[in-house]
Design a protein around this motif. Structure first.
Motif, PDB file in Angstrom:
ATOM      1  N   LYS A 250       7.880   5.894  -2.549  1.00  0.00           N
ATOM      2  CA  LYS A 250       8.694   5.277  -3.591  1.00  0.00           C
ATOM      3  C   LYS A 250      10.078   5.915  -3.729  1.00  0.00           C
ATOM      4  CE  LYS A 250       4.431   4.572  -6.200  1.00  0.00           C
ATOM      5  NZ  LYS A 250       3.685   4.914  -7.447  1.00  0.00           N
ATOM      6  N   ASP A 271       7.272   1.102  -6.055  1.00  0.00           N
ATOM      7  CA  ASP A 271       6.346   0.909  -4.934  1.00  0.00           C
ATOM      8  C   ASP A 271       7.080   1.307  -3.654  1.00  0.00           C
ATOM      9  OD1 ASP A 271       4.129   0.193  -3.432  1.00  0.00           O
ATOM     10  OD2 ASP A 271       3.790  -1.669  -4.545  1.00  0.00           O
ATOM     11  N   ASP A 290       8.008  -3.374  -4.495  1.00  0.00           N
ATOM     12  CA  ASP A 290       8.037  -3.721  -5.926  1.00  0.00           C
ATOM     13  C   ASP A 290       8.864  -4.977  -6.199  1.00  0.00           C
ATOM     14  OD1 ASP A 290      10.700  -2.941  -5.777  1.00  0.00           O
ATOM     15  OD2 ASP A 290      10.449  -1.115  -6.946  1.00  0.00           O
TER      16      ASP A 290
END
Length: 504
Positions: A250, A271, A290
């Motif tokens: 991330k 993410d 994400d």
């Protein structure tokens, strides 16, 4: 270049070598010893830029003259030069044949015949390529490079512009001649590689390998992944020479790979970070699982904008020459963005899911690898799929532009293919024996580099389809491969430390 006269701000003159001696970016004036000089600023003074450009042209003309003399000799009798080029390796084959003949007479003769036939076939193919390139060069040849007159011009910038254009013409001609000369010397890079004499005929006799010094690399570990929470590197992007951005799960980190030093860290995604791309000297963009695109300031490490618009993970991100961002997602769309405002300018609908590779092509096009084993070329202005390249039998995982009209692709079908973008035809197929090929890169010499899931990197001759060299990067998947401006190689492996390969 060392003896070029450089005018200092104080009015005195020194030489390029003296100004750069010691490598300091800021130094005391060599003549008056009072004023601090910023070396780059002094070199960028109009008069100094002009002198340096004139010297650069002089050096390029000398190189061009040598190349023209050499290619003129080759043109007189190309077949003779190729025969001489291959003479040593063919003599080595004869000598080796006599040494081992007493042990394996029949097998040896059969193997020798096939090997020399293949070698001569390669030579004939290269001669044909040379003659075709020579014919093209002859049609567009400009042999005389008369220096343009700039005496009548009063503006230094106009003079510089004329000389810059002149230099580009000379450099292009040098590049064309260099390619022809490299073709004429292919045989010099061949040598007989001998193995032990007690197993089988191939190992007894040996094989033909390429010993090109351009392929000599030595490895150095960049950093130990264990210092990060996760060792998996999902993506990377070059910021400057030896400075790279890496996506670790991330977060994103900026590293100086030559110093093995982490310079900055960027956090904000929720993410995995799946792709990175530079958009300005001090700005880069990232995309993530994400479903967001983030724009970052490199120096401050701050996220200056978050762009929303894809409902599923965004897998590729590139910045076009016109400054627009292109993203592709698992939602089967390709989107064109104004990263300064976050506005989606255009949306391209794909019938199949886009894999994790997209490139910018010529004439407002992008090239995407598709889940249906094809490679699709899209016009980003009209949104039309203008061409589809078919030939792989599994998902295409990596793409690399060789030049404006040539493309290389790597697929799970364990093949690297070489395509003509104009015709859409596959020109050559390289078989990767062990596992499917990974990321691709291209050297200035024209050699293609491919990574692989088995931890190896391979160097390919795109003219013959021959694998010239194989190096073991690690024991796991080579998922990233990057060339620096000096053609050093950075390899990223899935679960191992990155390796920086420098030429020696």
């Amino acid at each position: 270049m060392d003896q070029v006269k450089i005018t200092l701000p104080c009015g005195f003159e020194t030489t390029y070598r003296a100004l750069n001696f010691g490598g300091e970016k800021v130094k005391k004036c060599i003549m008056c010893e009072q004023e601090d000089l910023i070396v780059d600023s002094v070199l960028n003074l109009p008069a100094n830029r002009l002198r340096l450009k004139e010297k650069e042209i002089e050096l390029e003309l000398e190189k061009l003259k040598k190349l023209q003399n050499e290619i003129s000799s080759v043109k007189q009798d190309p077949h003779f030069y190729f025969e001489k080029s291959y003479e040593r390796i063919l003599i080595e084959l004869d000598i080796r044949k006599e040494v081992v003949k007493r042990k394996f007479e029949k097998k040896l003769d059969d193997y020798y015949t096939n090997l020399t036939k293949d070698l001569k076939a390669q030579k004939d193919t290269i001669i044909k390529n040379f003659e075709e390139n020579l014919a093209k060069e002859a049609k567009s040849a400009r042999t005389a490079f008369e220096r343009p007159s700039i005496d009548s011009l009063t503006n230094i910038e106009e003079k510089f512009s004329v000389l810059e254009t002149y230099l580009k013409e000379i450099s292009q001609k040098s590049d064309d001649l260099n390619k022809l000369i490299r073709l004429s010397k292919k045989g010099q890079n061949k040598k007989l590689h001998c193995c032990r004499d007690n197993i089988d005929i191939e190992r007894i006799f040996g094989d033909i390998v390429t010993s090109d010094p351009q392929l000599n690399y030595k490895p150095a570990v960049v950093f130990d992944n264990r210092q990060n929470d996760s060792s998996f590197i999902f993506c990377r992007e070059e910021v400057a020479e030896n400075k790279f951005l890496f996506g670790f799960d991330k977060k994103i980190q900026l590293w100086d790979v030559s110093e093995k030093k982490r310079l900055m860290e960027y956090t904000g995604h929720s993410d995995h970070v799946l792709a990175l791309c530079m958009i300005q000297n001090d700005m880069f963009a990232s995309c993530s699982a994400d479903c967001t695109i983030k724009i970052w300031n490199i120096s401050s490490s701050k996220c200056v904008r978050t762009i929303l618009g894809h409902p599923l993970a965004i897998v590729t991100l590139i910045c076009l020459k016109n400054g627009k961002l292109v993203s592709s997602s698992f939602d089967k769309t390709i989107k064109l963005w104004n990263y300064k405002t976050g506005e989606c300018i255009k949306k391209l609908e794909s019938l199949k899911q886009i894999s994790n590779f997209t490139l910018e092509g010529e004439n407002n096009t992008i090239i995407c690898a598709s889940e249906d084993y094809s490679i699709r070329i899209w016009n980003v202005e009209t949104g039309i799929n203008v061409k589809t390249l078919k030939g792989h039998t599994e998902v295409v995982h990596f793409l690399k532009l060789i030049n404006s009209n040539s493309l290389a692709s790597g697929s799970f079908d364990k093949k690297v293919k070489y395509w003509s973008l104009e015709s859409g035809q596959c020109l050559k197929t390289f078989e990767v024996i062990s596992e499917y090929p990974g990321p691709l890169a291209i050297l200035n010499s024209g050699y293609l580099i491919s990574g692989s899931v088995d931890g190896t990197i391979r160097f390919w001759d795109t003219d013959s389809g021959e694998c010239l060299k194989m190096m073991q990067a690690n024991r796991d998947n080579v998922c990233g491969l990057y060339l620096t401006k000096n053609e050093n190689v950075l390899t990223i492996c899935a679960q191992s430390s990155p390796i920086f390969w420098s030429k020696f």
